[in-house]
Write a protein that holds these residues in place. Structure first.
Motif, mmCIF file in Angstrom:
data_model
loop_
_atom_site.group_PDB
_atom_site.id
_atom_site.type_symbol
_atom_site.label_atom_id
_atom_site.label_comp_id
_atom_site.label_asym_id
_atom_site.label_seq_id
_atom_site.Cartn_x
_atom_site.Cartn_y
_atom_site.Cartn_z
ATOM 1 N N ASP A 268 14.586 53.009 18.201
ATOM 2 C CA ASP A 268 14.390 52.280 19.452
ATOM 3 C C ASP A 268 15.000 53.024 20.641
ATOM 4 O O ASP A 268 14.474 52.981 21.757
ATOM 5 N N LYS A 269 16.111 53.700 20.393
ATOM 6 C CA LYS A 269 16.826 54.362 21.489
ATOM 7 C C LYS A 269 16.072 55.552 22.058
ATOM 8 O O LYS A 269 16.328 55.960 23.193
ATOM 9 N N THR B 159 20.265 46.640 17.023
ATOM 10 C CA THR B 159 20.896 46.657 18.307
ATOM 11 C C THR B 159 19.875 46.408 19.394
ATOM 12 O O THR B 159 18.691 46.373 19.138
ATOM 13 N N ARG C 83 17.211 46.804 22.195
ATOM 14 C CA ARG C 83 16.238 47.839 22.498
ATOM 15 C C ARG C 83 16.548 48.413 23.859
ATOM 16 O O ARG C 83 16.832 47.693 24.789
ATOM 17 N N ARG C 84 16.481 49.718 23.958
ATOM 18 C CA ARG C 84 16.769 50.365 25.219
ATOM 19 C C ARG C 84 15.507 50.784 25.955
ATOM 20 O O ARG C 84 15.574 51.385 27.001
ATOM 21 N N GLU D 33 18.070 53.080 15.810
ATOM 22 C CA GLU D 33 18.212 54.408 16.390
ATOM 23 C C GLU D 33 16.871 54.924 16.920
ATOM 24 O O GLU D 33 16.823 55.639 17.923
#
Length: 227
Positions: free
Chosen positions: A120-121, A4, A6-7, A118
């Motif tokens: 990355d979050k 997903t 990257r935040r 996960e």
């Protein structure tokens, strides 16, 4: 060692440097990601990449017995070995939650591989990527090395073909400079950044993020973050 958006503004490079430092990755980490001047559009390299895509350097070694120690077979392998790998990863995860102070550090996948999307979050955008490197000052480095040393064997030819499909997808989605993987001494070498010493791919751009999400399914389990 998948994806997903990257935040946090931390590229995949810490993961790659980590694998190089902790002793056992099978996939050589020659494609360290980083921010550059653009996402690679318009340079014309995509066509050349597609022309040579089916010609790995060592095609005879990737799928057979010449497999490096510490790699993992995504399609099968010894169940006891996979169980030991998972257990070791859980030990690392518990260390990251306690000693490293990251209480929300996610469980590994059932395959034993870390859940990079996960992770990355929870990356601190103002930190140095400790979430990828065994915590601050490597407080969980021993646990991480132990887990990596138990990673089951991989089929290198399958890994190469998976990364090749991913590279082609990235170019098809507009990241024209995304380089193909190669084979060296029977091991799959990640592609991606064409010049790690002077990065050309803007891995934080919306266009790159969209392409990465669209092509994530091309990578076998355990290859996310490798290119």
């Amino acid at each position: 060692m998948t994806t997903t958006s990257r935040r946090a503004p931390v590229s995949g490079a810490p993961r790659l440097r980590l694998a190089a430092l902790v002793a056992a990755p099978v996939l050589a980490l020659s494609a360290a990601c980083g921010s550059g001047s653009g996402d690679g559009d318009g340079d014309g390299d995509g066509g050349k990449q597609d022309q040579v895509a089916s010609a790995p350097e060592s095609p005879g070694k990737g799928g057979g017995g010449d497999k490096a120690k510490g790699s993992a077979d995504p399609s099968g392998g010894d169940k006891a070995g996979k169980s030991a790998f998972f257990d070791a990863q859980m030990t690392y995860v518990r260390c990251m939650r306690t000693k490293a102070g990251l209480k929300d550090y996610p469980d590994p996948k059932l395959s034993g591989y870390l859940n990079w999307p996960e992770i990355d979050k929870i990356v601190d955008p103002n930190g140095g990527g400790e979430e990828y490197k065994g915590g601050k000052d490597g407080v969980c480095g021993d646990e991480l090395r132990a887990a990596m040393n138990l990673e089951p064997k991989r089929d290198q030819q399958q890994d190469f073909e998976s990364m090749l499909a991913h590279a082609k997808c990235m170019r098809d989605k507009g990241v024209s400079r995304f380089r193909n993987p190669t084979m060296a001494d029977g091991n799959a070498q990640p592609g991606g950044e064409p010049d790690p010493t002077s990065p050309k791919l803007d891995t934080k751009s919306p266009a790159y993020e969209e392409a990465r999400e669209a092509c994530a399914s091309k990578l076998l389990d355990g290859l996310d973050g490798m290119q």
